[in-house]
Design a protein around this motif. Structure first.
Motif, PDB file in Angstrom:
ATOM      1  N   TYR A   1      82.379 -31.416  95.989  1.00  0.00           N
ATOM      2  CA  TYR A   1      82.170 -30.563  95.721  1.00  0.00           C
ATOM      3  C   TYR A   1      81.316 -30.417  93.791  1.00  0.00           C
ATOM      4  CZ  TYR A   1      81.981 -26.063  92.645  1.00  0.00           C
ATOM      5  OH  TYR A   1      81.457 -24.639  92.199  1.00  0.00           O
TER       6      TYR A   1
ATOM      7  N   ARG B   1      77.575 -30.189  92.318  1.00  0.00           N
ATOM      8  CA  ARG B   1      76.858 -30.074  91.391  1.00  0.00           C
ATOM      9  C   ARG B   1      76.356 -30.263  90.478  1.00  0.00           C
ATOM     10  NH1 ARG B   1      81.448 -27.119  87.921  1.00  0.00           N
ATOM     11  NH2 ARG B   1      82.195 -29.371  87.711  1.00  0.00           N
TER      12      ARG B   1
ATOM     13  N   GLU C   1      83.941 -21.287  94.938  1.00  0.00           N
ATOM     14  CA  GLU C   1      82.691 -20.349  95.915  1.00  0.00           C
ATOM     15  C   GLU C   1      82.408 -19.307  94.870  1.00  0.00           C
ATOM     16  OE1 GLU C   1      79.778 -20.253  98.695  1.00  0.00           O
ATOM     17  OE2 GLU C   1      80.884 -21.221  98.468  1.00  0.00           O
ATOM     18  N   GLN C   2      83.395 -18.162  94.846  1.00  0.00           N
ATOM     19  CA  GLN C   2      83.037 -17.590  93.852  1.00  0.00           C
ATOM     20  C   GLN C   2      81.986 -17.335  92.328  1.00  0.00           C
ATOM     21  OE1 GLN C   2      87.199 -15.531  92.678  1.00  0.00           O
ATOM     22  NE2 GLN C   2      87.132 -14.826  95.137  1.00  0.00           N
TER      23      GLN C   2
ATOM     24  N   LYS D   1      80.446 -19.848  91.831  1.00  0.00           N
ATOM     25  CA  LYS D   1      79.044 -20.202  92.333  1.00  0.00           C
ATOM     26  C   LYS D   1      78.172 -19.070  92.569  1.00  0.00           C
ATOM     27  CE  LYS D   1      76.407 -23.712  96.534  1.00  0.00           C
ATOM     28  NZ  LYS D   1      77.460 -23.943  97.680  1.00  0.00           N
ATOM     29  N   ARG D   2      78.519 -18.438  93.586  1.00  0.00           N
ATOM     30  CA  ARG D   2      77.981 -17.427  94.310  1.00  0.00           C
ATOM     31  C   ARG D   2      77.392 -16.450  93.526  1.00  0.00           C
ATOM     32  NH1 ARG D   2      81.363 -15.548  99.408  1.00  0.00           N
ATOM     33  NH2 ARG D   2      80.581 -17.150 101.202  1.00  0.00           N
ATOM     34  N   PHE D   3      78.147 -16.148  91.770  1.00  0.00           N
ATOM     35  CA  PHE D   3      77.969 -15.639  91.076  1.00  0.00           C
ATOM     36  C   PHE D   3      76.550 -15.973  90.527  1.00  0.00           C
ATOM     37  CE2 PHE D   3      78.566 -14.747  86.425  1.00  0.00           C
ATOM     38  CZ  PHE D   3      78.473 -12.564  86.658  1.00  0.00           C
ATOM     39  N   LYS D   4      76.572 -16.664  90.113  1.00  0.00           N
ATOM     40  CA  LYS D   4      75.496 -18.009  89.297  1.00  0.00           C
ATOM     41  C   LYS D   4      74.253 -18.181  90.090  1.00  0.00           C
ATOM     42  CE  LYS D   4      78.442 -21.172  86.641  1.00  0.00           C
ATOM     43  NZ  LYS D   4      78.714 -22.298  86.150  1.00  0.00           N
ATOM     44  N   ALA D   5      74.182 -17.558  91.873  1.00  0.00           N
ATOM     45  CA  ALA D   5      73.269 -17.657  92.421  1.00  0.00           C
ATOM     46  C   ALA D   5      73.019 -16.358  92.527  1.00  0.00           C
ATOM     47  CB  ALA D   5      73.528 -18.491  93.623  1.00  0.00           C
ATOM     48  N   ASP D   6      73.217 -15.413  92.116  1.00  0.00           N
ATOM     49  CA  ASP D   6      72.530 -13.825  91.959  1.00  0.00           C
ATOM     50  C   ASP D   6      71.693 -13.506  90.834  1.00  0.00           C
ATOM     51  OD1 ASP D   6      71.477 -11.533  91.900  1.00  0.00           O
ATOM     52  OD2 ASP D   6      73.766 -11.045  92.255  1.00  0.00           O
TER      53      ASP D   6
ATOM     54  N   HIS E   1      72.804 -11.670  87.337  1.00  0.00           N
ATOM     55  CA  HIS E   1      74.181 -12.122  86.972  1.00  0.00           C
ATOM     56  C   HIS E   1      73.579 -13.446  85.394  1.00  0.00           C
ATOM     57  CE1 HIS E   1      76.509 -11.062  90.462  1.00  0.00           C
ATOM     58  NE2 HIS E   1      75.815  -9.955  89.776  1.00  0.00           N
TER      59      HIS E   1
ATOM     60  N   CYS F   1      81.356 -14.016  84.723  1.00  0.00           N
ATOM     61  CA  CYS F   1      81.798 -13.872  85.690  1.00  0.00           C
ATOM     62  C   CYS F   1      83.693 -12.992  85.475  1.00  0.00           C
ATOM     63  CB  CYS F   1      81.865 -15.129  86.849  1.00  0.00           C
ATOM     64  SG  CYS F   1      82.734 -15.155  88.876  1.00  0.00           S
TER      65      CYS F   1
END
Length: 266
Positions: A79, A83, A160-161, A163-168, A171, A176
């Motif tokens: 991971y 990154r 993962e949470q 990662k998804r937050f930053k990908a939006d 945001h 987060c």
């Protein structure tokens, strides 16, 4: 056990030394974490498999501990490697680069090499767990398995949470504060600490007072994450980049141990 710990220390000094050249060439201090995680996993797993006196090969418990160490290392190391390879430099190292200026490469030598004895200390707990003399599978073994596998899953969920937050794109610039990140400002660090509790759970033997040394790993990991190279530099970097938004997050959410978030006053 002492020769094994010495071998781990020497191997980790060499691994972290190689890591220094890689992070210098890549101009990205994040490779430090990759080399430490993979190096710790490899050296400790191999040490766990070292046959005990009078044994022809590793026992089932040694193989179980080695597999657990390898699973932790591969999950976290992969991971972090992805990154680091694809993203910007970790904010902790970016902040150190800014603070240290021209002395950053020189001071990184010490920062990286000091992680070798940290691995040797963590290995104490791993080796005691691997060499627990009970011949049969016990409730303590099952509990240790549950703790470590649960910690790996929890840390993966937290990563993962984030990662998804930053990908939006919506945001961008925000902090987060959802999911696990609403209960702890560093749930990934929290689960990392919890995972190291598994080894003393498996290792402790009331007939062997030396087995209490297996508590070293969770104590050392808690100190590193909560007061060393984990929370403090990351928090400082986040305040520097997010400002008042992160300070409000700090006021609402526990820094490490989970608790329900406080209601915002704004």
């Amino acid at each position: 056990m002492i020769p094994l710990l010495a071998a781990i220390l020497i191997a980790m000094l060499a691994i972290m030394g190689c890591g220094w050249f890689v992070q210098r060439a890549a101009n990205n201090g994040g490779w430090t974490d990759v080399f430490w995680t993979y190096g710790t996993g490899a050296t400790c797993a191999l040490a766990a498999l070292a046959p005990m006196a009078g044994a022809s090969g590793p026992s089932w418990r040694q193989m179980m501990i080695a597999a657990l160490v390898a699973a932790w290392s591969l999950r976290l190391g992969t991971y972090v490697a992805i990154r680091v390879a694809k993203g910007a430099e970790d904010v902790r190292y970016a902040q150190l680069r800014k603070e240290w200026g021209d002395s950053f490469p020189r001071r990184m030598v010490g920062l990286m090499l000091i992680q070798a004895p940290a691995t040797a200390l963590l290995a104490v707990s791993i080796l005691f767990a691997a060499r627990q003399p009970a011949p049969d599978f016990r409730p303590a073994d099952a509990l240790g398995l549950v703790i470590l596998l649960g910690a790996i899953l929890g840390e993966g969920m937290a990563d993962e949470q984030m990662k998804r937050f930053k990908a939006d794109p919506a945001h961008r610039g925000q902090v987060c504060d959802t999911g696990l990140w609403a209960w702890s400002r560093h749930p990934n660090y929290l689960f990392e600490f919890v995972g190291w509790i598994a080894y003393p759970v498996i290792a402790l033997n009331l007939a062997d007072p030396w087995s209490w040394l297996s508590l070293i790993a969770p104590i050392v990991m808690f100190a590193i994450l909560r007061f060393g190279t984990g929370v403090p530099p990351l928090e400082a970097a986040m305040v520097a980049s997010k400002g008042e938004a992160y300070r409000r997050y700090q006021a609402r959410v526990s820094p490490f141990l989970p608790r329900p978030p406080k209601e915002s006053n704004t």
